[in-house]
Design an enzyme around this catalytic site. Structure first.
Site, PDB file in Angstrom:
ATOM      1  N   GLN A   1      -6.963  -5.288   8.002  1.00  0.00           N
ATOM      2  CA  GLN A   1      -7.922  -4.740   8.725  1.00  0.00           C
ATOM      3  C   GLN A   1      -8.305  -5.169   9.756  1.00  0.00           C
ATOM      4  O   GLN A   1      -9.368  -6.415   9.306  1.00  0.00           O
ATOM      5  CB  GLN A   1      -8.105  -3.778   7.403  1.00  0.00           C
ATOM      6  CG  GLN A   1      -7.322  -3.120   6.710  1.00  0.00           C
ATOM      7  CD  GLN A   1      -6.931  -1.749   7.190  1.00  0.00           C
ATOM      8  OE1 GLN A   1      -7.653  -1.098   8.586  1.00  0.00           O
ATOM      9  NE2 GLN A   1      -6.866  -0.779   6.711  1.00  0.00           N
TER      10      GLN A   1
ATOM     11  N   GLU B   1       1.050  -1.130  -0.017  1.00  0.00           N
ATOM     12  CA  GLU B   1      -0.294  -0.136  -0.240  1.00  0.00           C
ATOM     13  C   GLU B   1       0.824   1.072   0.031  1.00  0.00           C
ATOM     14  O   GLU B   1       0.887   2.842  -1.029  1.00  0.00           O
ATOM     15  CB  GLU B   1      -0.837   0.069   1.403  1.00  0.00           C
ATOM     16  CG  GLU B   1      -2.030   1.358   1.543  1.00  0.00           C
ATOM     17  CD  GLU B   1      -2.889   1.157   2.206  1.00  0.00           C
ATOM     18  OE1 GLU B   1      -4.480   1.465   2.196  1.00  0.00           O
ATOM     19  OE2 GLU B   1      -2.369   0.977   3.598  1.00  0.00           O
TER      20      GLU B   1
ATOM     21  N   ARG C   1       9.393   7.392   7.739  1.00  0.00           N
ATOM     22  CA  ARG C   1       8.582   7.391   8.905  1.00  0.00           C
ATOM     23  C   ARG C   1       9.516   6.599   9.350  1.00  0.00           C
ATOM     24  O   ARG C   1       9.762   6.557  10.861  1.00  0.00           O
ATOM     25  CB  ARG C   1       7.106   6.085   8.878  1.00  0.00           C
ATOM     26  CG  ARG C   1       6.104   7.202   8.052  1.00  0.00           C
ATOM     27  CD  ARG C   1       4.882   5.392   7.691  1.00  0.00           C
ATOM     28  NE  ARG C   1       4.065   5.944   7.469  1.00  0.00           N
ATOM     29  CZ  ARG C   1       2.506   5.976   8.494  1.00  0.00           C
ATOM     30  NH1 ARG C   1       2.499   5.511   9.720  1.00  0.00           N
ATOM     31  NH2 ARG C   1       1.252   6.248   8.184  1.00  0.00           N
TER      32      ARG C   1
END
Length: 419
Positions: free
Chosen positions: A332, A208, A217
Site C-alpha cells: 500500500q 486479506e 475474480r
C-alpha cells in the site's frame, strides 16, 4: 534434544522435509535420533512412506527407541517452525563440533591454519556459497561465439512490461504498490494466470482476501464476466455467457494456481508451504505472490514498524534467492499521494520506504487517472517501473477493465468491456 525431536516429528508429518532439510546423520547428537533419521533417509530414497509403521517394520525397534518414542515425536511436530528448529539443532551441533576440533587440535598440535579451516567449515554445513573466479570465467569463456537462448523470467502477460523487465527474474523481489482501488489484486491475478499458462507454478499467499473471492475474480477476468453479474451467475449471466462458463473454468484450471488464504502468515510458514508445493509439483518453477506486505506477521515482537518491515523485506529477498524464483509482494502507498496535484506515486510514498527501496530489485507503481477524474471512458492503467535493478525504468500503459478485472496490452483490443 528437543530441537532434534521437533525436526524428526515434522519429518514424520511431512515426508518431503527429510530430503529438503539437507541434514546429515552426524548432525544429530542423540544416537537414537541418528538411527531414526538414517532410517527415514533410506525409506525416502526407496520411495517408501516414512511413518511409524514402516520405520518399525524396516528396522529393529530398539534402535529407534521403540514405538512409544516414535509416537511421542509427533507431539513435537511444528512444521511451520521447521527452519527455526533446524537452525537451533545445527547451532548445538556446531558448538559440539567446535569443542571436538579444539580438543583434537590441542592433542595433535595442529597449526593455526588447519584449526581455522576446520572451524570455518562448520558454518558451511548445508550449502556451499563459495566460487572462485577461474571457475566462473570458464563457464562463460565461449559465450560470445555460441548462439544461446536468452532465458526470460516469469511472464506478466503484458508485452511492454515483459520487454522492459525480461519477465520476473529468479531470485528477485518485486514490489507492486498502489493506493486502494488502483487494481493491484487484478494485476496480481493477471500475473499469476499468465505465468501459470506458461508452465510456472503460481503460489498466492492471500492475507486479506479469501480464496473463494480470488477464485471468482479469476473466473470473471478469464471469462470476461462482469463481477456484478458474478454475484448471481444463474440469474444474471446470459445464455451466451453461460455457454462460455465451462471453457473459462477449464482454461483457468490449467494455471495450477495454489492459494493459501490464512491471515497473519509468517515468512517461515510461507517457506514451508512453498516447499510442500514444490515437492508436490516437481518440475514446475514457482512464482510466489503475496497480498500484501504489511499483513505479513513478523516473528519478532518488534514495536518499531520500520524495523519490522525491514526484517520482512529482507526475509522475502532471502526466500527469492533460496527457492531461486521470483517473489512478488503487493504494498500500500501512504496518503501523501492524495495531497499532491500530480498523484502519480513516488518512491517516498511507500510506507517504510527506506527498507523496501533497499531490498526490492524491482518496484512497480500502479496509477489510474480515471480514479480521480471519474472519467468512465478512460481505461488506462499505468504501470510505473520506478526501480529496476537490472534494467530500464519507465511507464507501461495497459488497458484495465474495472468491471471484469481484465488487464490487457493497450494496443491489443484495449476497448473490450464486459457485458
Amino acid at each position: 534434544m528437543i530441537a532434534e525431536k521437533a525436526v524428526l516429528g515434522s519429518m514424520l508429518k511431512e515426508n518431503y522435509l527429510v530430503s529438503e532439510s539437507n541434514l546429515s546423520v552426524e548432525q544429530f547428537g542423540d544416537s537414537t535420533n541418528r538411527n531414526i533419521f538414517r532410517a527415514m533417509t533410506e525409506l525416502r530414497k526407496a520411495n517408501k512412506a516414512v511413518d511409524i509403521i514402516t520405520l518399525l517394520t524396516s528396522n529393529d525397534p530398539i534402535d529407534l527407541g521403540g514405538a512409544n518414542y516414535l509416537s511421542d515425536l509427533s507431539n513435537y511436530s511444528q512444521v511451520e517452525k521447521f527452519d527455526s528448529h533446524v537452525g537451533a539443532m545445527l547451532e548445538v551441533w556446531r558448538n559440539r563440533e567446535k569443542k571436538n576440533i579444539l580438543q583434537l587440535a590441542a592433542m595433535e598440535d595442529w597449526d593455526i591454519d588447519r584449526v581455522t579451516s576446520e572451524l570455518a567449515a562448520l558454518t558451511d554445513n548445508r550449502v556451499s556459497d563459495h566460487s572462485d573466479i577461474e571457475t566462473l570465467l570458464v563457464d562463460v569463456y565461449e559465450t560470445p561465439f555460441i548462439k544461446s537462448e536468452i532465458k526470460s523470467g516469469a511472464p506478466s502477460g503484458l508485452v511492454k512490461l515483459d520487454t522492459m523487465m525480461n519477465g520476473f527474474q529468479d531470485g528477485e523481489l518485486t514490489v507492486l504498490a498502489g493506493r486502494p482501488s488502483m487494481g493491484k489484486s487484478d494485476v496480481m491475478l493477471h500475473i499469476a494466470k499468465s505465468s501459470g499458462w506458461q508452465g510456472y507454478l503460481p503460489i498466492i499467499f492471500s492475507l486479506e482476501m479469501p480464496d473463494k473471492s480470488l477464485r471468482d475474480r479469476l473466473i470473471a477476468s478469464t471469462g470476461r464476466f462482469s463481477r456484478i453479474r458474478m454475484r448471481d451467475p444463474y440469474t444474471m449471466l446470459t445464455d451466451t455467457q453461460k455457454s462460455k462458463w465451462s471453457q473459462a473454468i477449464g482454461h483457468l484450471s490449467n494455471t495450477k494456481i495454489q492459494i493459501f488464504d490464512r491471515p497473519g502468515q509468517t515468512i517461515s510458514e510461507m517457506r514451508m508451504k512453498t516447499r510442500k508445493m514444490m515437492n508436490q509439483h516437481k518440475g514446475l518453477k514457482p512464482i510466489i505472490i503475496i497480498d500484501y506486505l504489511t499483513l505479513i506477521r513478523s516473528v519478532e515482537k518488534e514495536s518499531n514498524n520500520h524495523l519490522r518491515i525491514s526484517e520482512i523485506t529482507k526475509s522475502l529477498k532471502g526466500m527469492a534467492r533460496e527457492f531461486e524464483c521470483p517473489v512478488i509482494v503487493l504494498a500500500q502507498l501512504s496518503r501523501a499521494v492524495e495531497q499532491r496535484q500530480d498523484k502519480r506515486p513516488l518512491m517516498s510514498d511507500l510506507r517504510e520506504s527506506g527498507s523496501i527501496e533497499e531490498d526490492a530489485d524491482v518496484i512497480v507503481f500502479l496509477y489510474r487517472d480515471s480514479y480521480y477524474t471519474k472519467e468512465e471512458a478512460d481505461n488506462v492503467l499505468e504501470l510505473i517501473v520506478a526501480k529496476n535493478r537490472n534494467g530500464p525504468v519507465g511507464t507501461v500503459l495497459t488497458a484495465y477493465n474495472k468491471f471484469t478485472g481484465e488487464v490487457l496490452n493497450l494496443e491489443a483490443d484495449s476497448k473490450r468491456t464486459a457485458v
